[in-house]
Design an enzyme around this catalytic site. Structure first.
Site, PDB file in Angstrom:
ATOM      1  N   GLY A  14      30.401  38.994  81.138  1.00 28.88           N
ATOM      2  CA  GLY A  14      30.897  40.286  80.152  1.00 28.88           C
ATOM      3  C   GLY A  14      31.331  41.331  80.900  1.00 28.88           C
ATOM      4  N   ASN A  15      31.124  42.389  80.507  1.00 27.40           N
ATOM      5  CA  ASN A  15      31.881  43.770  81.259  1.00 27.40           C
ATOM      6  C   ASN A  15      31.000  44.835  80.611  1.00 27.40           C
ATOM      7  OD1 ASN A  15      33.564  44.866  79.170  1.00 27.40           O
ATOM      8  ND2 ASN A  15      34.441  43.007  79.148  1.00 27.40           N
TER       9      ASN A  15
END
Ligand code: CTP
Length: 395
Positions: free
Chosen positions: A207-208
Site C-alpha cells: 500500500g501507500n
C-alpha cells in the site's frame, strides 16, 4: 457559501442539541444561519446557544418585537435559499403535510419558496406509524428532501430507526442543495482518492501513505458547486461524504474497472488517488509462513488508469514527486495527454500526502504554470476546480 442563507427550523426532539453542531458547521462553511425554534425546542436547548453559534438573531415566536424583520415568517421565508428542519419530529411533519401553520416555524415552511430539507428524528414506533409514513409520502410528493432517520440507540434506551442522522451527512446534503446552481451544475465529475492496496496474502498488502484527504476535498468542493459527483475511494479512514455516489475499491485493477464503468458519460475525471504501479504476481490464498531464507516477491505492472481512460473531455492528474517536481509533472502531463496536472512535492511533511494542507503547482496543456501557496486542501480543491471550470467554458 457566503451570501447563502439557511433558515434552520428546530423542533422539540431531544436531538435538538445536535442541531447546534449543524448550525455551527453551516456557519463555518460561510452560510448565514437564521434559527427558528418551536416552543418545545426551547425547552431542550436555549435560543442563546444558537445565537452565539450563528451570530444571528434566533426567532421563537410570531410576536417578537425586538427582531429586525417586519413580518417575521414572510421575511424568513424570503431570505432562505434553503430551509432545513432539523430535528423534525413526527408532529411537525404531520402539520406540514396538512398545510398547518400555527407557529413561526410552520408558517415559514408554508410560506417559503426555497427547497426544504427535513432531518427526521423520532421514536421508532412513531416513525413506523402509518400516519407518519403517509405524511412523509405527501411531503415527498411536494418535492421536499429528507435525511435519515438513522438506525441505532434511541433516547428511550431502545434500539431502532428514528435517530437523527449524523450531522456531517445532513451538512453534506444541505451544502449540495445550496450549491445546486453553482458553476459545475449539470456536470458529471469522477474523482478518485486514497491509496490502492495490492494483496500479498489474506493479511498483507502493498500500500501507500495516501489518506484520501485531497480527493475527498475535491469531491466535496465539486458537490458544493453543483456537480454530480462520483467518488471512487481506495483505502481511507475519512467519513463517507454525503450527497454523492461513493464507490469503495481495493486494488488498482478494481479502481480501473470502477472508473471505466462510471466515467462513460462524465465531463471531468480527476485522478487524485495514489494508484499502485506494481502488484504481486500471485496472491497467496493462505497466510505466507516465514522461512529461514529471504523471500523474493515478483511484482507485475498495473495498468495506468489515466492513460487508459482517454475519452473523458477534461482529464486532470496529480504528480507526486520527491525530486524534479515540475519537470516530472510536465512529463506526465504530456505522456498521459492531460488537460491539467497538479504537482505535489511529497518530500515535505507539511504538504501533500497525509497532510491537511497542500502547496502545489498547477500545470496546463498550454504550458501555463500556476503556483499555489500552502493552503488547506479544501481551498486548493476550489482553486483546482476554478481551473477546471475555466477549461469547460473554453471547450
Ligand atoms: N495514475 C493512474 N494509474 C496508475 C498510476 C497513476 O491513473 N496505475 C495516476 C495518478 O492517480 C496520478 C497520475 O497518474 O493522477 C500520476 O501518478 P504518479 O504516481 O505521480 O505517477 P506515475 O504515473 O505512477 O509515475 P511514477 O510513479 O513513476 O512517478
Amino acid at each position: 457559501m457566503s451570501e447563502r442563507h439557511v433558515v434552520l427550523g428546530v423542533t422539540g426532539s431531544i436531538a435538538a442539541y445536535k442541531a447546534v453542531d449543524l448550525a455551527s458547521k453551516l456557519t463555518q462553511a460561510g452560510v448565514s444561519v437564521h434559527t427558528v425554534m418551536t416552543e418545545a425546542a426551547t425547552q431542550l436547548v436555549g435560543p442563546a446557544t444558537f445565537r452565539a453559534i450563528t451570530g444571528l438573531p434566533v426567532s421563537t415566536s410570531m410576536f417578537e418585537l425586538t427582531n429586525p424583520f417586519s413580518i417575521e415568517h414572510i421575511s424568513l421565508s424570503e431570505v432562505a435559499d434553503l430551509m432545513i428542519i432539523a430535528p423534525a419530529t413526527a408532529n411537525v411533519i404531520a402539520k406540514m403535510a396538512a398545510g398547518i401553520a400555527d407557529d413561526l416555524l410552520t408558517c415559514t415552511a408554508l410560506a417559503t419558496r426555497a427547497p426544504i430539507l427535513i432531518a427526521l428524528a423520532m421514536h421508532t414506533a412513531m416513525w413506523e406509524n402509518a400516519a407518519t409514513q403517509a405524511n412523509l409520502e405527501t411531503l415527498q410528493s411536494l418535492g421536499m428532501s429528507f435525511v435519515g432517520p438513522a438506525t441505532g440507540r434511541l433516547a428511550s434506551g431502545g434500539f431502532g430507526a428514528g435517530r437523527f442522522a449524523p450531522v456531517t451527512e445532513i451538512l453534506g446534503v444541505a451544502l449540495g442543495m445550496l450549491g445546486a446552481n453553482g458553476d459545475l451544475a449539470g456536470r458529471k465529475i469522477v474523482i478518485t482518492a486514497g491509496g490502492t492496496r495490492e494483496p500479498i496474502d489474506p493479511v498483507r498488502f502493498l500500500g501507500n501513505r495516501s489518506t484520501g484527504k485531497m480527493g475527498f476535498a475535491l469531491a466535496e468542493a465539486a458537490r458544493d458547486r453543483g456537480a454530480n459527483v462520483s467518488l471512487i475511494s481506495g483505502a481511507t479512514t475519512l467519513p463517507t461524504p454525503a450527497g454523492m455516489n461513493v464507490h469503495s475499491v481495493g486494488t488498482a485493477a478494481e479502481m480501473l474497472d470502477t472508473v471505466e464503468a462510471v466515467s462513460t458519460d462524465a465531463d471531468i475525471l480527476i485522478m487524485a488517488a495514489a494508484v499502485a504501479d506494481y502488484a504481486p504476481e500471485m496472491r497467496a490464498s493462505e497466510k505466507i509462513k516465514k522461512e529461514d531464507v529471504d523471500l523474493v516477491l515478483p511484482l507485475n505492472r498495473t495498468q495506468d488508469i489515466l492513460n487508459t481512460i482517454r475519452d473523458v473531455p477534461i482529464r486532470v492528474g496529480f504528480a507526486a514527486e520527491s525530486e524534479n517536481l515540475i519537470e516530472n509533472a510536465k512529463g506526465k502531463l504530456v505522456s498521459k495527454n492531460l488537460d491539467l496536472i497538479v504537482a505535489n512535492d511529497i518530500s515535505r511533511s507539511d504538504s501533500g500526502i497525509g497532510a491537511d494542507n497542500n502547496e502545489c503547482t498547477i500545470l496546463d496543456a498550454s504550458g501555463n504554470q500556476e503556483s499555489l501557496p500552502l493552503m488547506p486542501k479544501r481551498e486548493a480543491a476550489e482553486r483546482i476546480l476554478d481551473r477546471v471550470v475555466g477549461l469547460l467554458s473554453a471547450k
